[in-house]
Design an enzyme around this catalytic site. Structure first.
Site, PDB file in Angstrom:
ATOM      1  CG  MET A 156      -2.046   0.963   1.212  1.00  0.00           C
ATOM      2  SD  MET A 156      -2.985   1.012  -0.315  1.00  0.00           S
ATOM      3  CE  MET A 156      -4.524   0.272   0.166  1.00  0.00           C
ATOM      4  N   GLY A 157       1.655   1.399  -1.066  1.00  0.00           N
ATOM      5  CA  GLY A 157       2.426   2.631  -1.253  1.00  0.00           C
ATOM      6  C   GLY A 157       1.612   3.572  -2.128  1.00  0.00           C
ATOM      7  NE  ARG A 239      10.933  -3.631 -11.194  1.00  0.00           N
ATOM      8  CZ  ARG A 239      10.371  -2.516 -11.658  1.00  0.00           C
ATOM      9  NH1 ARG A 239       9.120  -2.529 -12.089  1.00  0.00           N
ATOM     10  NH2 ARG A 239      11.067  -1.392 -11.722  1.00  0.00           N
ATOM     11  CD  GLU A 268       9.483  -7.682 -17.057  1.00  0.00           C
ATOM     12  OE1 GLU A 268      10.022  -6.663 -17.549  1.00  0.00           O
ATOM     13  OE2 GLU A 268       8.726  -7.651 -16.096  1.00  0.00           O
ATOM     14  CG  HIS A 287       7.715  -3.787 -17.360  1.00  0.00           C
ATOM     15  ND1 HIS A 287       8.748  -4.309 -16.625  1.00  0.00           N
ATOM     16  CD2 HIS A 287       7.266  -2.718 -16.628  1.00  0.00           C
ATOM     17  CE1 HIS A 287       8.929  -3.602 -15.511  1.00  0.00           C
ATOM     18  NE2 HIS A 287       8.034  -2.630 -15.497  1.00  0.00           N
TER      19      HIS A 287
HETATM   20  C1  GLV Z   1       8.549   0.625 -13.969  1.00  0.00           C
HETATM   21  O1  GLV Z   1       8.346  -0.546 -13.832  1.00  0.00           O
HETATM   22  C2  GLV Z   1       9.176   1.438 -12.978  1.00  0.00           C
HETATM   23  O2  GLV Z   1       9.701   0.903 -11.982  1.00  0.00           O
HETATM   24  O3  GLV Z   1       9.205   2.664 -13.157  1.00  0.00           O
END
Ligand code: GLV
Length: 331
Positions: A156-157, A239, A268, A287
């Site tokens: 929860m950022g 991520r 990825e 992404h």
């Molecule tokens: C994208 O994934 C970021 O970390 O800015």
């Protein structure tokens, strides 16, 4: 005549980032479409004062050791798990990143993923493209309701909170799990703190917004996936390695959960023959959660701001390792 600082930029980025750096620095730019190989980065940093890098570049202690003149590393991303922050701090190198400017774009995209998986939009698109649309089908491509479904947010950022704000518009009860409890957001958004197991067991949608750290690596593995409802949908715009991909393949193939929508994967890029790409109940995109024109322009400008501050010997406005300013340089 004073000599300009030398800066290596590991990919072409929006002009909002390149132009201010070019004004005061000698810029060396990797023009490739793919990231520079590590051997190239090692060579390039050898005589650089600053490095402007991306999340696809492994910036470890070896790179920093090669960059004997390196005074600042500035990454055009908020996540910095590709950079060895401890090594940077130990070497007295501040690392810049781009928090805040991509919060709303990423939260919008999280909702796009959630809706796409819930309402089977990619499957619908494939269906039409394959010429299978012959009539309105009373039982065809049935999805699940988003309205009033329970959303579980892990992390929860800034981005987690922005997702919660959107979810309120869908009348979703919201659970959250985070190492730091957020009474401010509980009061503002009516979100309910839950421990991880409880959140996994009660949520219809589980959305990941935590950084990748040793603690969150494969946080969503077999145990977590088996705790989720068989009707639940997993969304990952954080991520890739927060989710164990092998466990997820089994969860989706064997019906432990209903579906997943992934902006990020491990590895990825995900190879086209990876099972997650072909599973009909898995949406995978490359992404792109922060990929809007204005967001990427702001990220690039912020990366330049950090870089130039570091080159001037000033504190970075957005520093990922602020402890660098309280520790003395080792070695
Ligand atoms: C994208 O994934 C970021 O970390 O800015």
């Amino acid at each position: 005549m004073t000599t300009q600082p030398v800066v290596y930029v590991t990919r072409r980025i929006p002009e909002t980032g390149l132009a201010p750096v070019r004004e005061v620095c000698q810029v060396r730019l990797w023009e490739g479409e793919l990231p520079p190989p590590k051997t190239v980065i090692l060579q390039e940093v050898a005589d650089c004062d600053g490095l402007l890098c991306l999340l696809t570049d492994p910036i470890d202690d070896e790179v920093m050791a090669a960059g004997t003149r390196l005074r600042v590393i500035s990454q055009m991303a908020v996540g910095v798990d590709n950079i060895d922050l401890r090594a940077a701090t130990a070497r007295g190198i501040p690392v810049g990143h781009t928090p805040g400017v991509l919060t709303e774009a990423t939260a919008d995209f999280t909702f796009a993923l959630l809706m796409a998986a819930a309402r089977r939009i990619p499957e619908g698109v494939d269906y039409v493209r394959a010429g299978k649309w012959r009539t309105w089908e009373p039982m065809g491509l049935l999805g699940v309701d988003v309205w009033k479904a329970t959303l579980g947010i892990i992390g929860m950022g800034r981005i987690g909170a922005a997702v919660a704000r959107r979810a309120r518009g869908f009348a979703m009860p919201i659970l959250y799990y985070d190492p730091t409890r957020r009474p401010d957001l509980e009061a503002e958004l009516g979100v309910e703190y839950a421990d991880l197991d409880d959140l996994l067991a009660r949520s219809d949608f589980v959305s990941l917004h935590c950084p990748l750290t040793p603690e969150t690596y494969h946080l969503i593995g077999e145990t977590a996936l088996r705790r989720m409802k068989p009707t639940a949908i997993l969304i990952n715009a954080a991520r890739g390695p927060v989710v164990d991909p092998d466990a997820l393949v089994r969860a989706l193939s064997e019906g432990w959960i209903r579906a997943a929508a992934l902006d990020v994967t491990e590895p990825e890029p995900l190879p086209p023959d990876h099972p997650l790409v072909s599973l009909p109940n898995c949406v995978v995109v490359p992404h792109i959660a922060s990929a809007t024109v204005s967001t990427r322009e702001r990220m690039a400008a912020m990366a330049a701001e950090n870089l130039l501050a570091g080159l001037r010997g000033e504190r970075l406005p957005y520093c990922a390792n602020p402890e660098v300013y309280t520790r003395s340089r080792e070695g």
